[in-house]
Design a protein around this motif. Structure first.
Motif, PDB file in Angstrom:
ATOM      1  N   GLU A  57      65.163  18.030   9.355  1.00  0.00           N
ATOM      2  CA  GLU A  57      64.080  18.957   9.678  1.00  0.00           C
ATOM      3  C   GLU A  57      62.728  18.243   9.771  1.00  0.00           C
ATOM      4  N   LEU A  58      62.465  17.330   8.837  1.00  0.00           N
ATOM      5  CA  LEU A  58      61.202  16.583   8.879  1.00  0.00           C
ATOM      6  C   LEU A  58      61.097  15.744  10.153  1.00  0.00           C
ATOM      7  N   ALA A  59      62.177  15.047  10.483  1.00  0.00           N
ATOM      8  CA  ALA A  59      62.175  14.220  11.696  1.00  0.00           C
ATOM      9  C   ALA A  59      62.025  15.100  12.932  1.00  0.00           C
ATOM     10  N   GLY A  60      62.690  16.247  12.940  1.00  0.00           N
ATOM     11  CA  GLY A  60      62.589  17.168  14.065  1.00  0.00           C
ATOM     12  C   GLY A  60      61.189  17.733  14.219  1.00  0.00           C
ATOM     13  N   ASP A  61      60.560  18.076  13.101  1.00  0.00           N
ATOM     14  CA  ASP A  61      59.194  18.591  13.148  1.00  0.00           C
ATOM     15  C   ASP A  61      58.233  17.541  13.697  1.00  0.00           C
ATOM     16  N   PHE A  62      58.405  16.299  13.259  1.00  0.00           N
ATOM     17  CA  PHE A  62      57.555  15.212  13.747  1.00  0.00           C
ATOM     18  C   PHE A  62      57.754  15.022  15.251  1.00  0.00           C
ATOM     19  N   ALA A  63      59.012  14.986  15.678  1.00  0.00           N
ATOM     20  CA  ALA A  63      59.309  14.814  17.100  1.00  0.00           C
ATOM     21  C   ALA A  63      58.729  15.957  17.919  1.00  0.00           C
ATOM     22  N   HIS A  64      58.871  17.174  17.437  1.00  0.00           N
ATOM     23  CA  HIS A  64      58.344  18.336  18.166  1.00  0.00           C
ATOM     24  C   HIS A  64      56.817  18.264  18.259  1.00  0.00           C
ATOM     25  N   HIS A  65      56.174  17.892  17.166  1.00  0.00           N
ATOM     26  CA  HIS A  65      54.711  17.789  17.151  1.00  0.00           C
ATOM     27  C   HIS A  65      54.206  16.820  18.214  1.00  0.00           C
ATOM     28  N   TRP A  66      54.913  15.713  18.399  1.00  0.00           N
ATOM     29  CA  TRP A  66      54.460  14.691  19.343  1.00  0.00           C
ATOM     30  C   TRP A  66      55.100  14.826  20.727  1.00  0.00           C
ATOM     31  N   GLY A  67      55.791  15.936  20.978  1.00  0.00           N
ATOM     32  CA  GLY A  67      56.364  16.175  22.301  1.00  0.00           C
ATOM     33  C   GLY A  67      57.588  15.342  22.578  1.00  0.00           C
ATOM     34  N   LEU A  68      58.299  14.935  21.526  1.00  0.00           N
ATOM     35  CA  LEU A  68      59.486  14.104  21.694  1.00  0.00           C
ATOM     36  C   LEU A  68      60.763  14.907  21.557  1.00  0.00           C
ATOM     37  N   SER A  69      60.637  16.214  21.537  1.00  0.00           N
ATOM     38  CA  SER A  69      61.784  17.097  21.382  1.00  0.00           C
ATOM     39  C   SER A  69      61.705  18.192  22.439  1.00  0.00           C
TER      40      SER A  69
END
Length: 72
Positions: A57-69
């Protein structure tokens, strides 16, 4: 060791032309201090966690924040 060219280096433009989409995204993000700081902080935090769901979840949140998801 991989050489990271700076934007003002004439070889940088040619380097960008050779990158695929994900490589280009990573190259551009690594020039944003907030991304670099956040990534290092995330890595340190993930190293202390054992719960895989929380890590994911933490990695996913980070990726989503930076447009990587691409997930919603």
């Amino acid at each position: 060791m991989v050489e990271h060219l700076e934007w003002h280096d004439p070889r940088f433009r040619e380097h960008l032309r050779l990158l695929n989409g994900p490589g280009l995204a990573q190259e551009l993000l690594r020039h944003i201090p907030a991304y670099v700081t956040g990534y290092h902080h995330l890595r340190q935090h993930l190293d202390t966690l054992t719960d895989l769901r929380v890590r994911y979840e933490l990695a996913g949140d980070f990726a989503h924040h930076w447009g990587l998801s691409c997930s919603g």
